[in-house]
Enzyme design. Structure first.
Site, PDB file in Angstrom:
ATOM      1  CD  GLU A   1      -2.997  -0.700  -0.142  1.00 18.53           C
ATOM      2  OE1 GLU A   1      -3.004   0.429  -0.667  1.00 18.53           O
ATOM      3  OE2 GLU A   1      -3.678  -1.644  -0.578  1.00 18.53           O
TER       4      GLU A   1
ATOM      5  CE1 TYR B   1       5.930  12.310  -3.496  1.00 16.18           C
ATOM      6  CE2 TYR B   1       6.171  10.547  -5.099  1.00 16.18           C
ATOM      7  CZ  TYR B   1       5.695  11.791  -4.750  1.00 16.18           C
ATOM      8  OH  TYR B   1       4.986  12.514  -5.654  1.00 16.18           O
TER       9      TYR B   1
ATOM     10  CE1 TYR C   1      -6.314   3.399  -0.100  1.00 18.15           C
ATOM     11  CE2 TYR C   1      -3.955   3.404   0.355  1.00 18.15           C
ATOM     12  CZ  TYR C   1      -5.051   2.895  -0.327  1.00 18.15           C
ATOM     13  OH  TYR C   1      -4.876   1.858  -1.205  1.00 18.15           O
TER      14      TYR C   1
ATOM     15  CG  ASP D   1      -7.174   5.179  -3.370  1.00 17.97           C
ATOM     16  OD1 ASP D   1      -8.393   5.221  -3.665  1.00 17.97           O
ATOM     17  OD2 ASP D   1      -6.380   4.408  -3.930  1.00 17.97           O
TER      18      ASP D   1
ATOM     19  CB  CYS E   1     -23.058   6.000 -12.222  1.00 17.32           C
ATOM     20  SG  CYS E   1     -21.860   7.325 -12.342  1.00 17.32           S
TER      21      CYS E   1
HETATM   22  S1  SF4 Z   1     -20.668   4.650 -14.728  1.00 23.16           S
HETATM   23 FE1  SF4 Z   1     -18.869   5.639 -15.550  1.00 23.16          FE
HETATM   24  S2  SF4 Z   1     -18.591   7.487 -14.335  1.00 23.16           S
HETATM   25 FE2  SF4 Z   1     -20.030   6.155 -13.238  1.00 23.16          FE
HETATM   26  S3  SF4 Z   1     -18.751   5.016 -11.809  1.00 23.16           S
HETATM   27 FE3  SF4 Z   1     -18.956   3.780 -13.646  1.00 23.16          FE
HETATM   28  S4  SF4 Z   1     -17.197   4.306 -14.942  1.00 23.16           S
HETATM   29 FE4  SF4 Z   1     -17.375   5.875 -13.351  1.00 23.16          FE
END
Ligand code: SF4
Length: 361
Positions: free
Chosen positions: A38, A83, A121, A139, A210
């Protein structure tokens, strides 16, 4: 709760079951392996990390070997990842684990957070992947995916936005597969809901949930405040050579590339004439002088714009230390004159010097 992400869980876990990449630290998710991977993944792509991870784990297979290794060897193992404060923090933490935690990472999110170099994270990733504790690991990938899913125009560079997403995810984390859930979102962000270019929405298991897809705003989310432009630092780099050995200096303990080896230089661009005068003033008897051209290196807040010279000097005039040492009386470091082989095998030179390093023969 600001947004309810619970409908994403089953689709993410199903998708992850079919699409998870096979990675060495996933095959055997020991806490130590999860931690090291990580930290490496915070700065480097998964494919590139594989080789660094194998090399590191082969040399330092457990927490006690990391705690004990000498600094020069540790930095050499990290060479190429940049880093370097991250690897120093790994060792600091390893030493704390040996002295206070019986040589093990604690199975406790809050205790993990107290260790050097471990933020929310990394603590969440170790807790969920290695110990199956239902803590989120947010993240940049996770922020991007979830801001798009919720259709949020909040600025993801603000700490409160990350904190609020952590709270929302903590409320819905699946108790039976918290590590898979976190890795599923990260993986989706790395391979489908990508940061550069159009996300691959037609391959995304969250398309029907989405908001950004629905509203055609996936190219506007996530919102990120513009960063301040980087400071430009001019620099002259010297490859000082005598009898096949090259000078390396150790940088100051604080600041950029703190405590790292470097080719000597000055924080301004010197013309060939000025550079010769400068070195002569330091007492070097110059036998050959070759301009090596310009190079640039980009750090997170600074850009080095460099010019460099290969300079053959008659003899080693600085204190002749064949290996790096500390001057006890003056408590300051003295330069090392190193062979090419030693530079390759022993000393860790930051990638800022990659362009000039190739002139070493
Ligand atoms: S539908 Fe497209 S914008 Fe929405 S989470 Fe999935 S890949 Fe990302």
């Amino acid at each position: 709760m600001k947004y309810d992400y619970s409908p994403t869980i089953e689709f993410l876990l199903d998708w992850y079951g079919q699409n998870a990449r096979i990675l060495p630290w996933r095959e055997n998710p020991k806490p130590y392996y999860v931690w090291i991977s990580e930290i490496m993944l915070q700065q480097t792509r998964v494919e590139a990390v594989k080789a660094y991870f194998e090399r590191f784990i082969n040399a330092l297979p457990d927490i006690s070997s990391l705690a004990d290794v000498e600094e020069e060897k540790l930095l050499k193992l990290w060479e190429g990842l940049g880093y370097y404060n991250r690897v120093r923090n790994l060792q600091k933490t390893a030493r704390i684990l040996v002295s206070e935690y019986d040589g093990k990472l604690p199975k406790d999110y809050t205790k993990l957070l107290t260790l050097p170099g471990i933020g929310s994270y990394t603590a969440g990733a170790i807790a969920s992947i290695a110990f199956h504790i239902a803590e989120p690991a947010v993240d940049g990938n996770v922020l991007r995916v979830m801001m798009r899913v919720s259709g949020s125009f909040d600025d993801i560079t603000e700490a409160k936005v990350k904190k609020s997403l952590e709270e929302d995810l903590r409320a819905v984390m699946p108790k039976d597969r918290p590590g898979d859930f976190n890795q599923a979102v990260m993986e989706l962000g790395a391979t489908v809901c990508i940061p550069v270019g159009r996300p691959l929405c037609n391959k995304c298991p969250l398309m029907h949930l989405c908001q950004a897809f629905k509203n055609r705003t996936e190219d506007k989310i996530p919102v990120k405040k513009e960063k301040k432009p980087r400071k430009i630092q001019e620099r002259t780099v010297f490859l000082l050579e005598s009898g096949g050995r090259y000078v390396l200096n150790k940088r100051e303990k604080k600041g950029l590339l703190a405590g790292m080896m470097e080719f000597p230089g000055v924080d301004e661009k010197l013309s060939p004439l000025m550079a010769e005068e400068y070195l002569t003033g330091l007492g070097y008897a110059i036998e050959g002088f070759i301009p090596l051209g310009e190079a640039k290196h980009i750090f997170s807040h600074v850009e080095w714009h460099m010019t460099g010279y290969l300079v053959h000097v008659r003899e080693i005039v600085a204190e002749d230390s064949r290996s790096y040492r500390k001057d006890k009386e003056e408590s300051k470091t003295v330069p090392v004159w190193a062979l090419k082989r030693e530079i390759e095998e022993i000393y860790s030179l930051p990638s800022a010097f990659d362009y000039y390093r190739k002139f070493i023969v």
